[in-house]
Design an enzyme around this catalytic site. Sequence first.
Site, PDB file in Angstrom:
ATOM      1  N   LEU A 152       0.909  -1.201  -0.196  1.00  0.00           N
ATOM      2  CA  LEU A 152       0.034   0.243   0.443  1.00  0.00           C
ATOM      3  C   LEU A 152       0.872   1.386   0.303  1.00  0.00           C
ATOM      4  O   LEU A 152       1.725   1.472   0.870  1.00  0.00           O
ATOM      5  CB  LEU A 152      -0.849  -0.007   1.231  1.00  0.00           C
ATOM      6  N   CYS A 259       8.585   3.819   5.218  1.00  0.00           N
ATOM      7  CA  CYS A 259       8.359   2.164   4.257  1.00  0.00           C
ATOM      8  C   CYS A 259       9.316   2.513   3.573  1.00  0.00           C
ATOM      9  O   CYS A 259      10.907   1.243   4.268  1.00  0.00           O
ATOM     10  CB  CYS A 259       7.395   1.907   3.584  1.00  0.00           C
TER      11      CYS A 259
HETATM   12  C1  UDX Z   1       5.856   2.756  -0.302  1.00  0.00           C
HETATM   13  C2  UDX Z   1       5.940   1.576  -1.424  1.00  0.00           C
HETATM   14  O1  UDX Z   1       5.412   2.445  -2.829  1.00  0.00           O
HETATM   15  C3  UDX Z   1       4.890   0.906  -1.800  1.00  0.00           C
HETATM   16  O2  UDX Z   1       4.228  -0.695  -2.517  1.00  0.00           O
HETATM   17  C4  UDX Z   1       4.804   0.419  -0.306  1.00  0.00           C
HETATM   18  O3  UDX Z   1       4.372  -0.666   0.304  1.00  0.00           O
HETATM   19  C5  UDX Z   1       5.491   0.838   1.246  1.00  0.00           C
HETATM   20  O4  UDX Z   1       5.838   1.908   0.960  1.00  0.00           O
HETATM   21  P1  UDX Z   1       5.065   5.121  -0.064  1.00  0.00           P
HETATM   22  O5  UDX Z   1       6.290   4.602   1.418  1.00  0.00           O
HETATM   23  O6  UDX Z   1       3.567   4.850   0.991  1.00  0.00           O
HETATM   24  O7  UDX Z   1       5.009   3.669  -0.356  1.00  0.00           O
HETATM   25  O8  UDX Z   1       4.880   6.230  -1.081  1.00  0.00           O
HETATM   26  P2  UDX Z   1       5.722   6.368  -2.455  1.00  0.00           P
HETATM   27  O9  UDX Z   1       5.267   6.420  -2.925  1.00  0.00           O
HETATM   28  O10 UDX Z   1       6.406   4.847  -2.315  1.00  0.00           O
HETATM   29  O11 UDX Z   1       6.817   7.663  -2.114  1.00  0.00           O
HETATM   30  C6  UDX Z   1       7.707   7.368  -1.303  1.00  0.00           C
HETATM   31  C7  UDX Z   1       9.100   8.334  -1.428  1.00  0.00           C
HETATM   32  O12 UDX Z   1       9.650   7.976  -2.487  1.00  0.00           O
HETATM   33  C8  UDX Z   1       8.619   9.242  -1.195  1.00  0.00           C
HETATM   34  O13 UDX Z   1       9.147  10.375  -0.226  1.00  0.00           O
HETATM   35  C9  UDX Z   1       8.739   9.973  -2.502  1.00  0.00           C
HETATM   36  O14 UDX Z   1       8.749  11.502  -2.826  1.00  0.00           O
HETATM   37  C10 UDX Z   1       8.840   9.685  -3.327  1.00  0.00           C
HETATM   38  N1  UDX Z   1       9.676   9.089  -4.955  1.00  0.00           N
HETATM   39  C11 UDX Z   1       8.620   7.867  -4.627  1.00  0.00           C
HETATM   40  C12 UDX Z   1      10.555   9.696  -5.215  1.00  0.00           C
HETATM   41  O15 UDX Z   1      11.532  10.797  -4.976  1.00  0.00           O
HETATM   42  N2  UDX Z   1      10.629   9.739  -6.581  1.00  0.00           N
HETATM   43  C13 UDX Z   1       9.469   8.404  -7.274  1.00  0.00           C
HETATM   44  O16 UDX Z   1       9.993   8.591  -8.411  1.00  0.00           O
HETATM   45  C14 UDX Z   1       8.363   7.954  -6.448  1.00  0.00           C
END
Ligand code: UDX
Length: 427
Positions: A152, A259
Site C-alpha cells: 500500500l 517504508c
Molecule cells: C511505498 C511503496 O510504494 C509501497 O508499495 C509500500 O507498500 C510502502 O512504501 P509509500 O512510502 O507510501 O509507499 O510512498 P511512495 O509513493 O512509494 O513514495 C515513497 C517516497 O519516494 C516519497 O518520499 C516520494 O516522494 C518518493 N518518490 C517516489 C520519489 O522521490 N520519486 C518517485 O519517482 C517516486
Amino acid sequence: MKITVIGVGYVGLTTGVCLAEIGNDVLCVDKDKIKIVDLKQGKIPIYEPGLADKTLKNYQNKKLNFSTSIKEGIDFADVIFIAVGTPAKYTGEADLTSVETVVVDIAKKMTTYKIIVSKSTVPVETGKKIQETIRLYNRTTDFDIVSNPEFLREGSAVSDFLNPYRIVLGVNSQKAKDAMLEVYQNIDAPKIITDIESAELIKHASNSFLALKISYANALSRICEKVGADIEFVTQGMGYDSRIGKDFLNAGVGFGGSCFPKDLAAFIDISNNCGYNFQLLKEVQKINDDQKQSFIDKIKEIVWNLKGKKFAVLGLSFKPNTDDMREAPSLDIIDSLLKEGAIVTAFDPVATKNAKAILGDAITYAETIVDATKGADAVIILTEWADFKNIDVANLKLKTPIIIDGRNIFDPLEMKKKGYIYKGIGR
Ligand code: UDX
C-alpha cells in the site's frame, strides 16, 4: 469469511476496512482505547483518501467492528491478521517486539484452529519464528501461518488494496491457501502463491527495488546538472522501455516515508545476517542522503549566504496526499537551513499539524501560499502537492524572484519568462 485484524494503524485500519468492503466480516483490535473509541465515533486517525467513508459505511452495516480485547478478536475469527508496527531499530533491524507480544497472546488464548496472517512488513524467516513461538506457548491447538505482505502506498492505500498489482500469499498448507483465496475472492488480481520465506522476501525486495529506481534517477540528475541535460527528458526517454517503466523514476529531493528508509535498512540488516553484504542497497541509501545535501548546496549556490535569509518552504509531508511526516526530506532540509541561521516559513495543505509536533516553533507555519511567500528571499518546493503546480507565480510578493524546485513541478522556460531565477533538480 470472518476475520480479525490486530493493530489498527495505517496498514491495519486500511486492511480491516477493505477486507470488510470486499464482503468479509471484520473485527479490528487495538490496545489503544482512545483510538478504538474514536473509530466507533467515525473519527479516523489518519489522513487517507477514501478511508473515512468506507470505515463509516462498513461499521454502520455491521461488516466492521472495533475492540480493545484481543481475546474477543481471537474468538471472533479463524483468520487473524497481524498488522502491528515493525519500526526500525537504530541498527536498521526491524523491531518485532509487538509482533512477538501479539503472537504469544494468540498462542495462549486460542483453543480452536487458527490461521495467523502476517500483514506487517517483517524480515524473512519471521514466519518461522511465529510458528516456533506459538508451538512454545500452545502445544495442542492446530494452526497455520501465512505471509501476506502489503504493497500500500500512503495517499492511495485504499485503491492500492482494492486494485492491487498482485496479492502475495505465502502458505504452507492447502487449508491455509484455500482460506486465503476465499478472503480475497472478490478482488480481481493475480494471486501469487508461494512458500512463506519467498512471500516475506517479495516485500523487502519490491520496496528496495523501488527505492533503487528513485536513487538511480537522483544519481542521473547529478550527471544531468554537470552536462546541462534535463533529467525529465532523460527519464522520459528511458521510461518508454517497458523493461524499465516510467514509474518511480522521478528525481527530486529524495525518498522518505515510513517504508522505504525502514525497509531498506531492514533488508540490508537481513542480508548481513544471512551472510550477504548488500552493498548496492547501501549505495541506494547514500545517494538518497547525498541528494538532500546537494539540494542545500544548490540553495547556497543561488542565494549565497543563508544566515538571516527568509525561505518560504512549500510542502512538508514526505509525499503529496498524506499528512505523514515520517522521514520526510523536508525535515533534514529545514534542519540544514536553520543550522545556517536561515529563517523558514512553511506551508503544507495537510501536514502542518504533524510537522509542528516535530519542528515546533523552530519555523513559522503559514495558512496560505501567499502568506508563506510574502517577503521571502526564495521559494523552496519540497513536496509536489497539486495545489503548488497552479500557483500564479507572477503574483507572489517575494523579496527576490528565486524558486528552487525540489520536485521539478515547474517548467524552467516558463519561470524564466516570468522573470524568475529558477533552479530545479537535474535541469
Ligand atoms: C511505498 C511503496 O510504494 C509501497 O508499495 C509500500 O507498500 C510502502 O512504501 P509509500 O512510502 O507510501 O509507499 O510512498 P511512495 O509513493 O512509494 O513514495 C515513497 C517516497 O519516494 C516519497 O518520499 C516520494 O516522494 C518518493 N518518490 C517516489 C520519489 O522521490 N520519486 C518517485 O519517482 C517516486
